[in-house]
Every structure is written in C-alpha cells, then in structure tokens.
Design a protein around this motif. Structure first.
Motif, PDB file in Angstrom:
ATOM      1  N   ALA A  19      76.915  18.939  56.354  1.00 21.37           N
ATOM      2  CA  ALA A  19      76.767  18.764  54.906  1.00 21.37           C
ATOM      3  C   ALA A  19      75.790  19.765  54.314  1.00 21.37           C
ATOM      4  O   ALA A  19      75.920  20.152  53.149  1.00 21.37           O
ATOM      5  N   ALA A  20      74.790  20.191  55.104  1.00 20.89           N
ATOM      6  CA  ALA A  20      73.793  21.154  54.626  1.00 20.89           C
ATOM      7  C   ALA A  20      73.079  21.739  55.832  1.00 20.89           C
ATOM      8  O   ALA A  20      73.019  21.117  56.894  1.00 20.89           O
ATOM      9  N   THR A  21      72.538  22.925  55.663  1.00 18.75           N
ATOM     10  CA  THR A  21      71.783  23.574  56.739  1.00 18.75           C
ATOM     11  C   THR A  21      70.436  24.041  56.215  1.00 18.75           C
ATOM     12  O   THR A  21      70.288  24.381  55.031  1.00 18.75           O
ATOM     13  N   GLY A  22      69.449  24.060  57.112  1.00 19.41           N
ATOM     14  CA  GLY A  22      68.129  24.538  56.761  1.00 19.41           C
ATOM     15  C   GLY A  22      67.989  26.031  56.999  1.00 19.41           C
ATOM     16  O   GLY A  22      68.897  26.696  57.523  1.00 19.41           O
ATOM     17  N   GLU A  23      66.840  26.521  56.637  1.00 21.43           N
ATOM     18  CA  GLU A  23      66.558  27.952  56.788  1.00 21.43           C
ATOM     19  C   GLU A  23      66.695  28.386  58.247  1.00 21.43           C
ATOM     20  O   GLU A  23      66.237  27.705  59.156  1.00 21.43           O
ATOM     21  N   GLY A  24      67.348  29.514  58.456  1.00 18.23           N
ATOM     22  CA  GLY A  24      67.445  30.099  59.785  1.00 18.23           C
ATOM     23  C   GLY A  24      68.568  29.587  60.650  1.00 18.23           C
ATOM     24  O   GLY A  24      68.758  30.074  61.772  1.00 18.23           O
ATOM     25  N   VAL A  25      69.346  28.636  60.177  1.00 16.51           N
ATOM     26  CA  VAL A  25      70.452  28.105  60.976  1.00 16.51           C
ATOM     27  C   VAL A  25      71.575  29.136  61.039  1.00 16.51           C
ATOM     28  O   VAL A  25      72.032  29.645  60.009  1.00 16.51           O
ATOM     29  N   THR A  26      72.019  29.439  62.238  1.00 15.01           N
ATOM     30  CA  THR A  26      73.076  30.440  62.430  1.00 15.01           C
ATOM     31  C   THR A  26      74.275  29.908  63.204  1.00 15.01           C
ATOM     32  O   THR A  26      75.353  30.522  63.163  1.00 15.01           O
ATOM     33  N   ARG A  27      74.135  28.791  63.919  1.00 13.75           N
ATOM     34  CA  ARG A  27      75.205  28.336  64.802  1.00 13.75           C
ATOM     35  C   ARG A  27      76.319  27.624  64.049  1.00 13.75           C
ATOM     36  O   ARG A  27      77.470  27.599  64.504  1.00 13.75           O
ATOM     37  N   PHE A  28      75.994  27.024  62.881  1.00 15.01           N
ATOM     38  CA  PHE A  28      76.993  26.259  62.138  1.00 15.01           C
ATOM     39  C   PHE A  28      76.796  26.463  60.644  1.00 15.01           C
ATOM     40  O   PHE A  28      75.703  26.794  60.189  1.00 15.01           O
ATOM     41  N   GLY A  29      77.888  26.228  59.903  1.00 15.71           N
ATOM     42  CA  GLY A  29      77.843  26.302  58.460  1.00 15.71           C
ATOM     43  C   GLY A  29      78.413  25.051  57.833  1.00 15.71           C
ATOM     44  O   GLY A  29      79.039  24.212  58.507  1.00 15.71           O
ATOM     45  N   VAL A  30      78.219  24.899  56.527  1.00 11.20           N
ATOM     46  CA  VAL A  30      78.698  23.721  55.808  1.00 11.20           C
ATOM     47  C   VAL A  30      80.208  23.571  56.005  1.00 11.20           C
ATOM     48  O   VAL A  30      80.966  24.538  55.889  1.00 11.20           O
ATOM     49  N   GLY A  31      80.620  22.368  56.335  1.00 13.22           N
ATOM     50  CA  GLY A  31      82.025  22.062  56.550  1.00 13.22           C
ATOM     51  C   GLY A  31      82.463  22.108  57.996  1.00 13.22           C
ATOM     52  O   GLY A  31      83.548  21.600  58.329  1.00 13.22           O
ATOM     53  N   ASP A  32      81.656  22.684  58.872  1.00 12.41           N
ATOM     54  CA  ASP A  32      82.015  22.725  60.294  1.00 12.41           C
ATOM     55  C   ASP A  32      82.033  21.318  60.876  1.00 12.41           C
ATOM     56  O   ASP A  32      81.208  20.461  60.532  1.00 12.41           O
ATOM     57  N   ARG A  33      82.976  21.089  61.790  1.00  6.95           N
ATOM     58  CA  ARG A  33      83.090  19.801  62.479  1.00  6.95           C
ATOM     59  C   ARG A  33      82.260  19.859  63.747  1.00  6.95           C
ATOM     60  O   ARG A  33      82.451  20.730  64.602  1.00  6.95           O
ATOM     61  N   VAL A  34      81.320  18.915  63.883  1.00  8.18           N
ATOM     62  CA  VAL A  34      80.366  18.967  64.985  1.00  8.18           C
ATOM     63  C   VAL A  34      80.200  17.589  65.625  1.00  8.18           C
ATOM     64  O   VAL A  34      80.519  16.556  65.040  1.00  8.18           O
ATOM     65  N   VAL A  35      79.670  17.622  66.839  1.00  6.57           N
ATOM     66  CA  VAL A  35      79.348  16.407  67.585  1.00  6.57           C
ATOM     67  C   VAL A  35      77.936  16.576  68.139  1.00  6.57           C
ATOM     68  O   VAL A  35      77.522  17.683  68.492  1.00  6.57           O
ATOM     69  N   GLY A  36      77.162  15.485  68.172  1.00  8.72           N
ATOM     70  CA  GLY A  36      75.802  15.558  68.676  1.00  8.72           C
ATOM     71  C   GLY A  36      75.754  15.497  70.188  1.00  8.72           C
ATOM     72  O   GLY A  36      76.559  14.824  70.824  1.00  8.72           O
ATOM     73  N   SER A  37      74.807  16.214  70.785  1.00  6.80           N
ATOM     74  CA  SER A  37      74.629  16.201  72.232  1.00  6.80           C
ATOM     75  C   SER A  37      73.709  15.054  72.633  1.00  6.80           C
ATOM     76  O   SER A  37      72.690  14.803  71.990  1.00  6.80           O
ATOM     77  N   TYR A  38      74.084  14.348  73.694  1.00  9.58           N
ATOM     78  CA  TYR A  38      73.350  13.165  74.172  1.00  9.58           C
ATOM     79  C   TYR A  38      71.858  13.458  74.346  1.00  9.58           C
ATOM     80  O   TYR A  38      71.008  12.751  73.828  1.00  9.58           O
ATOM     81  N   TRP A  39      71.528  14.491  75.118  1.00  9.85           N
ATOM     82  CA  TRP A  39      70.151  14.956  75.269  1.00  9.85           C
ATOM     83  C   TRP A  39      69.956  16.062  74.230  1.00  9.85           C
ATOM     84  O   TRP A  39      70.391  17.190  74.436  1.00  9.85           O
ATOM     85  N   ASN A  40      69.320  15.755  73.123  1.00  7.88           N
ATOM     86  CA  ASN A  40      69.347  16.710  72.021  1.00  7.88           C
ATOM     87  C   ASN A  40      68.476  17.947  72.243  1.00  7.88           C
ATOM     88  O   ASN A  40      68.597  18.931  71.521  1.00  7.88           O
ATOM     89  N   ARG A  41      67.640  17.956  73.289  1.00  4.38           N
ATOM     90  CA  ARG A  41      66.839  19.159  73.571  1.00  4.38           C
ATOM     91  C   ARG A  41      67.210  19.815  74.899  1.00  4.38           C
ATOM     92  O   ARG A  41      66.602  20.799  75.301  1.00  4.38           O
ATOM     93  N   TRP A  42      68.209  19.271  75.595  1.00  6.74           N
ATOM     94  CA  TRP A  42      68.689  19.881  76.837  1.00  6.74           C
ATOM     95  C   TRP A  42      69.915  20.716  76.496  1.00  6.74           C
ATOM     96  O   TRP A  42      71.017  20.204  76.341  1.00  6.74           O
ATOM     97  N   HIS A  43      69.703  22.015  76.401  1.00  7.00           N
ATOM     98  CA  HIS A  43      70.779  22.895  75.957  1.00  7.00           C
ATOM     99  C   HIS A  43      71.572  23.497  77.105  1.00  7.00           C
ATOM    100  O   HIS A  43      72.715  23.913  76.914  1.00  7.00           O
TER     101      HIS A  43
END
Length: 336
Positions: A69-93
């Motif tokens: 719905a919105a992105t903060g400053e510096g976000v490059t991986r996704f843009g408004v309208g992209d379909r996404v899913v959250g990762s279970y471990w949100n800091r384990w990349h």
C-alpha cells in the motif's frame, strides 16, 4: 484499521482493536493484508505452550499475504501494488539462523491477522502470480517447512522415496513439493477417505497407520524392503522410532517437533538406529531466501496449495475453532 491481538496466552483467544494506519519509515513497507492462515505454532502460542516467549499484545498469526500500500524512504525491493507475503522469521533473510535473527511474526513481532501490516522490506517475498490470496497466505510456515525438509539436507538421489506423516498442512505441502521435484511419495494416514484424497494430491502409495500401527513395515513393503530416502516426521517425538525403522540405509529423518502431548523428550531407539546410517535432522521453517525458492517452484510447477476453508475477518472465533478441531484437510484461512 483493525487487528486481532493476543493479550494473554491461556487459550482465551483473540482481541479485536482499532488503530490508525501506520506510516512506513525508512526501509519499511506497508502491506494491505488480504488473507492470513493458521499453523500449529499459532495454537501453541494462544495456549501458552510455545518455546519462544511471545510479546503480550502481539498481533496474531505468522502467515499472511497482501499488496503493498505504501513504501518508506529507500525501499527498492517492492513498489505499491506488488503482491507480497511475509516471511516467518522476519530478520532471517538467508544462510544460517543465528541469535540476532530470533524474531517471528505473530510472536515477538506483530503478525498478519490485521488489515495493515508494517514490515521491513527484507521480511517480504513476492507472491507467485497464479495464486489466490488465500493460497498465498499458506506459504510462509507450512510451505517453507515442507520445502526445507525436502531440500535442506543432503541431496536426495534421483527417484528418491519421500514419506509424509498424516494430512496436516506441512505433510500435504510435502506431497506436492516432492512430486514436483520428481520424487516418489508414500503417505501415512488414518482413514480410507483421507487415503483417497492424498492419492489424488499425488501420493504414489499410502499406509493406514490405524490398521498398521507399525507403519514402517508398510513403507518397507512398498519400497521392496529398502526403506525411504527421506521421512518428513511431523508427528514426533512419538513417531521417531517408526521413522527410523522406515528409513533406508543412508536415509534422512526430518524431525519437526521435539515434544508432544505424551512425550517431553525425543527418544531414539538404539536397536533400530544400529541397523541404519540414517541422519536425524531438525528443521525450524526457513529463511526468506527459502520462501523465495519455494515460490519459484510453486510458480514453475503450477502448484495450488490446498485450502480447506476460508472464513471472514469477523469470524475469527469460528475459524480458530475449525482449525483446532483437527477436521480440516488443507489450510484454514481468514480473508481480510
């Protein structure tokens, strides 16, 4: 916006609250959540039986999917309208899990049972294009657990035999993933009706563990006495002994649970283990990279995650009751 919180962990359930929609800061993404799904760990958290202490007031559920719905400053991986899913471990990349990454959605970090979720861009993965919101919401926990169970250890031989236990969310995903990777699947289940459904999903053989409590004998019969190359043990520690007995000489037993209602410890039967070189391996879901790899397979193989029933956002009590009843064949989802 509305969110379901967990104020206590005594089995009393979910508390609905209203908040202002948050503004994403640097590196953050605001997700308009469209669906969320239940996993066994969510029940353990609700009932105060989860090994990682949850934060009081946390927004519930690890698994959910939606659109940016919105992105903060510096976000490059996704843009408004992209379909996404959250990762279970949100800091384990990616790579190995370490102590700095012990942060889970719906436990120590606000989860996905909400109209809007605020997450770091690194905690998100793209949704395979062919999936519905309900299907996409089942990927992060059950899907990734099945994926890392099958792909996270030593490489399996061509035409390997994979055994799945029961018809829970991880096991059903494991059937689909193993078949997509070209493996043979033997499933255990408790009734002729479930046996037929798991065959329809792709299982090559089925052992009824009620008719054959020592189901390892059935696995060995179906493999010409050789045993299975991989057993995805979702029912341990009660089933560890049978899993070892069902293993081939250099097989793998993936142990997903280390305690149950009847056992507080894992007991490895020495006599059974002495007859094999089987490896016992632990899996605790997986990283965002694993989620992305799973998404690639789901898309390329056109896998449709199995959804049992979809409830409305205002039906959380009914949805949770249906989930804990144990009658679902596939995932229980809440549309938001």
């Amino acid at each position: 916006m509305r969110s379901y919180h967990l104020d206590s962990f005594d089995g009393t359930g979910f508390v609905l609250r209203e908040h202002d929609v948050p503004e994403p800061g640097p590196g953050q993404v605001l997700v308009r959540v469209r669906a969320a799904s239940f996993n066994k760990r969510d029940r353990l958290i609700v009932e105060g039986r989860y090994p990682l202490p949850p934060r009081a007031g946390v927004v519930a559920l690890s698994d959910g999917a939606g659109e940016v719905a919105a992105t903060g400053e510096g976000v490059t991986r996704f843009g408004v309208g992209d379909r996404v899913v959250g990762s279970y471990w949100n800091r384990w990349h990616g790579g190995r899990l370490d102590a700095s990454m012990i942060d889970q959605l719906g436990c120590t970090h606000d989860g996905m049972l909400t109209e809007y979720a605020l997450l770091d861009e690194g905690a998100l993965a793209a949704v395979p294009a062919h999936l519905t919101w309900a299907e996409a919401a089942t990927l992060p926990c059950a899907g990734v657990t099945a994926w890392t169970s099958i792909t996270g250890g030593a490489a399996l031989p061509d035409g390997a035999t994979v055994v799945t236990l029961g018809t829970g969310g991880v096991s059903l995903y494991a059937v689909q993933i193993a078949k997509a990777l070209g493996y043979r699947v033997i499933a255990t289940t408790s009734s002729p009706e479930k046996a037929e459904r798991v065959r329809e999903l792709g299982a090559d053989g089925v052992v009824n563990y009620r008719d054959t409590p020592q189901w390892s004998a059935g696995v060995r019969e179906l493999t010409g006495g050789l045993g299975a190359d991989l057993i995805v043990d979702t029912a341990g520690p009660d089933t560890v002994a049978e899993s070892i007995r069902a293993s081939s000489l250099y097989g793998q037993v993936v142990l997903l649970a280390t305690q149950s209602e009847t056992r507080a410890d894992v007991t490895v039967p020495g006599a059974a283990w002495a007859q094999t070189m089987a490896e016992i391996r632990r899996v605790f879901v997986g990283s965002r990279s694993d989620l992305e790899d799973l998404g690639k397979l789901v898309e390329s193989a056109a896998i449709r995650p199995l959804v049992d029933r979809v409830f409305g956002f205002g039906e959380i009590t009914e949805a949770y009751a249906h989930y804990v009843s144990g009658t679902a064949f596939g995932k229980v989802v809440v549309e938001i």
